[in-house]
Write an enzyme that holds these catalytic residues in place. Sequence first.
Site, PDB file in Angstrom:
ATOM      1  N   CYS A  22       0.837  -1.186   0.000  1.00 19.55           N
ATOM      2  CA  CYS A  22       0.000   0.000   0.000  1.00 19.55           C
ATOM      3  C   CYS A  22       0.889   1.258   0.000  1.00 19.55           C
ATOM      4  O   CYS A  22       2.095   1.182   0.236  1.00 19.55           O
ATOM      5  CB  CYS A  22      -0.938   0.016   1.209  1.00 19.55           C
ATOM      6  SG  CYS A  22      -0.149   0.456   2.753  1.00 19.55           S
ATOM      7  N   CYS A  25       2.850   1.877   3.200  1.00 20.33           N
ATOM      8  CA  CYS A  25       3.951   0.927   3.389  1.00 20.33           C
ATOM      9  C   CYS A  25       5.109   1.266   2.457  1.00 20.33           C
ATOM     10  O   CYS A  25       6.271   1.069   2.812  1.00 20.33           O
ATOM     11  CB  CYS A  25       3.472  -0.512   3.177  1.00 20.33           C
ATOM     12  SG  CYS A  25       2.581  -1.149   4.618  1.00 20.33           S
ATOM     13  N   CYS A 114      -3.271  -4.425   1.290  1.00 17.65           N
ATOM     14  CA  CYS A 114      -1.801  -4.373   1.262  1.00 17.65           C
ATOM     15  C   CYS A 114      -1.199  -5.719   1.667  1.00 17.65           C
ATOM     16  O   CYS A 114      -1.628  -6.340   2.639  1.00 17.65           O
ATOM     17  CB  CYS A 114      -1.334  -3.277   2.222  1.00 17.65           C
ATOM     18  SG  CYS A 114       0.437  -3.226   2.453  1.00 17.65           S
ATOM     19  N   CYS A 117       0.892  -4.683   5.406  1.00 16.33           N
ATOM     20  CA  CYS A 117       0.167  -4.271   6.618  1.00 16.33           C
ATOM     21  C   CYS A 117      -1.233  -4.868   6.670  1.00 16.33           C
ATOM     22  O   CYS A 117      -1.953  -4.660   7.636  1.00 16.33           O
ATOM     23  CB  CYS A 117       0.128  -2.751   6.742  1.00 16.33           C
ATOM     24  SG  CYS A 117      -0.948  -1.947   5.540  1.00 16.33           S
ATOM     25  N   ASP A 328      -3.191 -10.512  63.715  1.00 12.57           N
ATOM     26  CA  ASP A 328      -3.943 -11.758  63.626  1.00 12.57           C
ATOM     27  C   ASP A 328      -5.435 -11.447  63.659  1.00 12.57           C
ATOM     28  O   ASP A 328      -5.857 -10.370  64.080  1.00 12.57           O
ATOM     29  CB  ASP A 328      -3.588 -12.676  64.806  1.00 12.57           C
ATOM     30  CG  ASP A 328      -2.188 -13.282  64.645  1.00 12.57           C
ATOM     31  OD1 ASP A 328      -1.647 -13.191  63.520  1.00 12.57           O
ATOM     32  OD2 ASP A 328      -1.657 -13.818  65.627  1.00 12.57           O
TER      33      ASP A 328
HETATM   34 ZN   LIG Z   1       0.463  -1.340   3.905  1.00 14.34          ZN
END
Ligand SMILES: [Zn+2]
Length: 510
Positions: A22, A25, A114, A117, A328
């Site tokens: 894409c 990217c 893509c 990604c 206690d």
């Molecule tokens: Zn991508």
Amino acid sequence: IMLPLKEKDRPIVKKLLEAGCCARCVLRFCCLGVQSAYRQSYEDTARELCAFISDSENNESQDAAVLEQHTEDPPSKKMKMDAAEMDVQSEGDSAVVPTVMEEGDAEPADSDVCVVCLGVLQQFCDEAYAIKISEVVKAKNYQFDTMVLSVSLPAQLSVREHSCWLHVKKEVREKSMCLDMDDVIQVKEAFKWTMQGLVSKELGGVPVVNKFEVGVGFTHPETDSDCHFLMAVVKALEKVSDEKFLKKFPCPPTRPVSKCIAQDVQCLHVSVFVAGRYNKFSRTLPQTPWVIDGERRMESSVEELIAAPLLSSFRAEGFNFSSSGREDVDVRTLGNGRPFALELLNPHRARFNKAEVRQLQETINQSSDKIRVRDLQIVSRDAMGHMKEGEEDKTKSYTALIWTQKAINKDDITFLEETKVTQKTPLRVLHRRPLAVRERVIHTMSTCFLDAHHFHLKLRTQAGTYIKEFVHGDFGRTKPNLCDLLKSETDILELDVESVDVDWPPSIPE
Ligand SMILES: [Zn+2]
Ligand SMILES: *[C@@H]1O[C@H](CO)[C@@H](O)[C@H](O)[C@H]1NC(C)=O
Ligand SMILES: *[C@@H]1O[C@H](CO)[C@@H](O)[C@H](O)[C@H]1NC(C)=O
Ligand SMILES: *[C@@H]1O[C@H](CO)[C@@H](O)[C@H](O)[C@H]1NC(C)=O
């Protein structure tokens, strides 16, 4: 062209687009660290990239113009690039152009997921998705004044990233500053650069501080099995040789059909810490839930009585209780009480003013006759350390109701006030604290005669002294002990803690 791409990026851009990367990217693999480039709309970026690569095939004069802009490149380098560009050009004339044209037709449209990604930087990286995220956050009804976005990605993304890196490694290394896969901008980074600001804006412009975390996660079932050949994906990727990787995984990665699926948005607010002092007036109330063999023995506990109103007011998901020592179940804690602190986990509300905190204290006070709380306040995580520091050296005061088998009178017990006592770690706690074989000191004692078989013994001791063991001797581990001293069988009928001398948290004037 607005993107700060350089001539040398052109072959990388081309190769990545052809492989089904894409637009964002592509920027990542060009090691483009300019955040605003990722914030530009996806469509604009895609269009620019297509224009950028088609320029190189169709318009030589444009090329020259682009080159002209990059004056930061030294002339010698520029000459080299011109030559390289010519090579691409002549090759392109015959074979590459048609392919690229096809790729141009298949310009990353919405349906083109893509290969790297898996759609995260395409479909989940815009204002519309930021609005979606912030609507979920708003519906959760948190009180917050800062925000950070975190993102978790499917593991197979790393495998695809690796494959894509192998696909363009040669070009990238030659042409850009990226020498290593680590220099490629990470999907997470690019995602946050775009989305952090958008989500923060939707939530009213809160600043980026790590106090309130909005978590976004993605899965991609279609390719889940991609990385089954690698056990711990990221670790394995560091070691695997290129040849071995290429045998197992396609390069460039295969084209997916579907995009990622967004998981539920998670919100996490940092813990809030509340401190105070408690009194315990009951001899049947444990400090923490008392469970033996999975079965609950007492209906309530100090920590639950204190925590219940706080959990609901802070709308927290849980708590973590700690205190300066503990008593206690049959021991009362009187006087100014015992310091405690409560960590409230993932609170939806975090801001309370003094009056509201006082109101909370009153609510706790009124919820039960068994406990009372004072000095309630919101503290920092660091301040909690004061409660534990020097704990061993502080003093504690007790009152014990003692029974003696032998009849006594007032004068038989006054000598105790002159007696010095030291104690080794009692047997009943040895298994819990094998290293703590420290001696404890009883600093002072005083007596108050009641009748022939009963008296009150007041003790001021080093914290950590075990009073019950002092009374019956603990098989000689406390010397001298009360049985020895009074030459009679003795027992402790009741015990109260009168004071815990830890000067934290600070007292709050009424
Ligand atoms: Zn991508
Ligand atoms: C080529 O570039 C020149 C100058 O940048 C421009 O005027 C022209 O329209 C371009 N031609 C094509 C076919 O894109
Ligand atoms: C509770 O506190 C302890 C000690 O500070 C810590 O180790 C633990 O992680 C805490 N538990 C939770 C659920 O935060
Ligand atoms: C709660 O009880 C404590 C101990 O009796 C007392 O000091 C404090 O003032 C009370 N606080 C409120 C707000 O009722």
